[in-house]
Design a protein around this motif. Structure first.
Motif, PDB file in Angstrom:
ATOM      1  N   THR A  16      -7.872   2.036  -2.088  1.00  0.00           N
ATOM      2  CA  THR A  16      -7.705   0.627  -1.731  1.00  0.00           C
ATOM      3  C   THR A  16      -8.751  -0.239  -2.427  1.00  0.00           C
ATOM      4  O   THR A  16      -8.433  -1.306  -2.982  1.00  0.00           O
ATOM      5  CB  THR A  16      -7.809   0.456  -0.204  1.00  0.00           C
ATOM      6  OG1 THR A  16      -6.767   1.195   0.427  1.00  0.00           O
ATOM      7  CG2 THR A  16      -7.703  -1.003   0.187  1.00  0.00           C
ATOM      8  N   ASP A  20      -1.025  -6.640   6.091  1.00  0.00           N
ATOM      9  CA  ASP A  20      -1.070  -5.254   6.547  1.00  0.00           C
ATOM     10  C   ASP A  20       0.223  -5.006   7.326  1.00  0.00           C
ATOM     11  O   ASP A  20       0.451  -5.610   8.379  1.00  0.00           O
ATOM     12  CB  ASP A  20      -2.297  -4.997   7.423  1.00  0.00           C
ATOM     13  CG  ASP A  20      -2.493  -3.520   7.703  1.00  0.00           C
ATOM     14  OD1 ASP A  20      -2.020  -2.698   6.903  1.00  0.00           O
ATOM     15  OD2 ASP A  20      -3.116  -3.185   8.723  1.00  0.00           O
ATOM     16  N   LEU A  45      -9.170  -1.762   8.326  1.00  0.00           N
ATOM     17  CA  LEU A  45      -8.893  -1.863   6.894  1.00  0.00           C
ATOM     18  C   LEU A  45      -9.141  -3.279   6.391  1.00  0.00           C
ATOM     19  O   LEU A  45      -9.734  -3.487   5.323  1.00  0.00           O
ATOM     20  CB  LEU A  45      -7.452  -1.422   6.622  1.00  0.00           C
ATOM     21  CG  LEU A  45      -6.929  -1.333   5.181  1.00  0.00           C
ATOM     22  CD1 LEU A  45      -6.573  -2.659   4.577  1.00  0.00           C
ATOM     23  CD2 LEU A  45      -7.918  -0.577   4.299  1.00  0.00           C
ATOM     24  N   VAL A  51     -11.563  -4.542   3.251  1.00  0.00           N
ATOM     25  CA  VAL A  51     -11.052  -5.297   2.103  1.00  0.00           C
ATOM     26  C   VAL A  51     -11.818  -6.606   1.944  1.00  0.00           C
ATOM     27  O   VAL A  51     -12.195  -6.992   0.823  1.00  0.00           O
ATOM     28  CB  VAL A  51      -9.541  -5.569   2.263  1.00  0.00           C
ATOM     29  CG1 VAL A  51      -9.055  -6.566   1.210  1.00  0.00           C
ATOM     30  CG2 VAL A  51      -8.752  -4.265   2.151  1.00  0.00           C
ATOM     31  N   HIS A  93      -1.014  -3.798   2.220  1.00  0.00           N
ATOM     32  CA  HIS A  93      -1.444  -2.464   2.637  1.00  0.00           C
ATOM     33  C   HIS A  93      -0.540  -1.995   3.768  1.00  0.00           C
ATOM     34  O   HIS A  93      -0.082  -2.776   4.593  1.00  0.00           O
ATOM     35  CB  HIS A  93      -2.892  -2.510   3.133  1.00  0.00           C
ATOM     36  CG  HIS A  93      -3.372  -1.207   3.711  1.00  0.00           C
ATOM     37  ND1 HIS A  93      -3.336  -0.930   5.063  1.00  0.00           N
ATOM     38  CD2 HIS A  93      -3.887  -0.108   3.120  1.00  0.00           C
ATOM     39  CE1 HIS A  93      -3.807   0.281   5.277  1.00  0.00           C
ATOM     40  NE2 HIS A  93      -4.151   0.798   4.125  1.00  0.00           N
ATOM     41  N   SER A  94      -0.267  -0.701   3.789  1.00  0.00           N
ATOM     42  CA  SER A  94       0.452  -0.116   4.918  1.00  0.00           C
ATOM     43  C   SER A  94       0.022   1.334   5.060  1.00  0.00           C
ATOM     44  O   SER A  94      -0.001   2.083   4.080  1.00  0.00           O
ATOM     45  CB  SER A  94       1.963  -0.192   4.709  1.00  0.00           C
ATOM     46  OG  SER A  94       2.642   0.334   5.844  1.00  0.00           O
ATOM     47  N   SER A  95      -0.347   1.716   6.270  1.00  0.00           N
ATOM     48  CA  SER A  95      -0.809   3.075   6.525  1.00  0.00           C
ATOM     49  C   SER A  95       0.006   3.697   7.655  1.00  0.00           C
ATOM     50  O   SER A  95       0.038   3.181   8.768  1.00  0.00           O
ATOM     51  CB  SER A  95      -2.299   3.060   6.884  1.00  0.00           C
ATOM     52  OG  SER A  95      -2.806   4.370   6.969  1.00  0.00           O
ATOM     53  N   VAL A 145      -0.901  -0.840  -1.667  1.00  0.00           N
ATOM     54  CA  VAL A 145      -1.302   0.539  -1.396  1.00  0.00           C
ATOM     55  C   VAL A 145      -0.606   0.997  -0.124  1.00  0.00           C
ATOM     56  O   VAL A 145      -0.786   0.400   0.944  1.00  0.00           O
ATOM     57  CB  VAL A 145      -2.831   0.684  -1.250  1.00  0.00           C
ATOM     58  CG1 VAL A 145      -3.206   2.115  -0.863  1.00  0.00           C
ATOM     59  CG2 VAL A 145      -3.538   0.297  -2.556  1.00  0.00           C
ATOM     60  N   THR A 175      -0.042   8.950  -0.735  1.00  0.00           N
ATOM     61  CA  THR A 175      -0.590   7.618  -0.981  1.00  0.00           C
ATOM     62  C   THR A 175      -0.187   7.167  -2.371  1.00  0.00           C
ATOM     63  O   THR A 175      -0.344   7.906  -3.346  1.00  0.00           O
ATOM     64  CB  THR A 175      -2.121   7.608  -0.859  1.00  0.00           C
ATOM     65  OG1 THR A 175      -2.497   7.967   0.469  1.00  0.00           O
ATOM     66  CG2 THR A 175      -2.685   6.225  -1.168  1.00  0.00           C
ATOM     67  N   SER A 196      -0.408   3.743  -5.061  1.00  0.00           N
ATOM     68  CA  SER A 196      -0.961   2.429  -5.390  1.00  0.00           C
ATOM     69  C   SER A 196      -0.095   1.808  -6.476  1.00  0.00           C
ATOM     70  O   SER A 196       0.163   2.427  -7.517  1.00  0.00           O
ATOM     71  CB  SER A 196      -2.402   2.569  -5.878  1.00  0.00           C
ATOM     72  OG  SER A 196      -2.961   1.310  -6.218  1.00  0.00           O
TER      73      SER A 196
END
Length: 372
Positions: free
Chosen positions: A36, A58, A70, A74, A156-158, A218, A365, A367
């Protein structure tokens, strides 16, 4: 069945809430932080972000301490990099936190003021140069448009994009299973894969419209190394839950007909499947793609644990309850006692499994850079 009004984590701050049982996801975010940070650095080197404003989304933010962890990282790295690069300091941050409407957004909103104060302190900002941080909740499915055209710099996404927009159609022959399994017929595997293709293509198309050219994204989600969709590495964790539910159905504790029609709305893709969809959609260049492992037991390797947390099966079951209790409650409409019994049995099966094998969670993961 659409997931928009069903799929959400357990809210609040109680013992079984997602907020109190999301250490595993926190470790995942921490593991991918270097990727990230690299994406943010490259974004700032090659775009107009240096003009002082960064817009971040996010997706699948959930609730609890992870929701802003997160974002904090950032903001700190972007502020630091802008100074090091000799650019005008990035001092305005617009943060969009997205999840489905059933998410516990109030849990997040109640922590925002403390988050802002903590982040500014960690950045060492003096009062005259404190960054402006604007945070907005955005309820809605990320398989639809969420933001204005060309409005985002970074997404971003987790542990969210493996969730599907709906349970695939054509799973009538998957009785005895709640996800893909070795015993699932080929038509079931194909239905899950087709749903992944449809959803992920939509996801990429919408994000391509919302990101500025050169914007970065990401994503981390559950994945698999094997080319076989029903491989043990990605499916055993759900097969054990299926076993617990089937036990209870055989005892009349839950409805057999409802179990026969119950299938989980997720898909764990391989790196090749993700790459193929990115290339097919055409808006993004893959900068980094990797598969990596960690234990499903978030407390593995920790010392001086309370006795209860020394049981890996119990730990994984608690985590999964925070994730899946709302889905199971919607499908079976059980009593509190029955829900507790589902996850008690699931924990026992997990403990038995983990006594023989390490419970490995495979993550993927990727990017991406928007190139057009």
């Amino acid at each position: 069945m659409s997931m928009a009004n069903v799929l959400h984590m357990n809210g609040g701050m109680e013992e079984t809430s997602y907020a109190m049982n999301s250490l595993l996801q926190r470790k995942g975010i921490s593991t991918t932080l270097p990727i990230t940070k690299e994406a943010i650095a490259e974004l700032m080197c090659n775009s107009s972000v240096a003009l002082g404003r960064l817009v971040i989304a996010d997706l699948g933010c959930a609730s609890g301490p992870n929701s802003l962890f997160l974002v904090s990282e950032v903001i700190k790295v972007a502020h630091k990099l802008s100074s090091e690069m000799g650019h005008e300091s990035t001092d305005q941050f617009q943060i969009f936190l997205n999840d489905l409407p059933g998410n516990d957004f109030n849990n997040i909103f109640s922590s925002i003021q403390g988050f802002k104060e903590k982040t500014r302190k960690e950045m060492g900002s003096c009062p005259d140069s404190e960054p402006l941080i604007f945070i907005t909740g955005v309820p809605g499915s990320f398989y639809e448009r969420l933001f204005q055209t060309d409005s985002l710099h970074f997404i971003h996404s987790s542990y969210s994009v493996h969730w599907r927009s709906e349970v695939p159609r054509g799973l009538e022959e998957n009785k005895g299973n709640i996800y893909m399994a070795k015993s699932s017929p080929q038509c079931v595997l194909e239905a899950y894969y087709k749903q992944f293709q449809t959803d992920f293509s939509s996801f990429l198309e919408h994000r391509a419209q919302e990101l500025v050219t050169g914007g970065r994204m990401v994503l981390t989600f559950l994945g698999r190394r094997s080319a076989e969709p029903s491989a043990k590495e990605c499916c055993y964790i759900w097969e054990l839950m299926s076993m617990a539910l089937n036990q209870m159905a055989s005892e009349g504790l839950i409805d057999q007909e409802k179990l026969d029609s119950f299938n989980l709305p997720l898909f764990t893709p391989s790196a090749m499947e993700v790459e193929a969809e990115v290339q097919k959609q055409g808006s993004f260049a893959i900068e980094h793609l990797e598969l990596w492992d960690m234990s499903w037991n978030a407390y593995e390797g920790e010392v001086d644990l309370p006795e209860a947390l020394q049981d890996g099966g119990y730990n994984v079951s608690r985590c999964m309850k925070a994730l899946f209790e709302p889905i199971i409650a919607h499908q079976f409409n059980p009593s509190r006692e029955i829900i507790d019994e589902v996850f008690r049995r699931y924990g026992l099966l997990l403990s038995e499994w983990m006594a023989k094998e390490r419970a490995v969670l495979v993550s993927l993961t990727v990017s991406l850079t928007k190139r057009r």
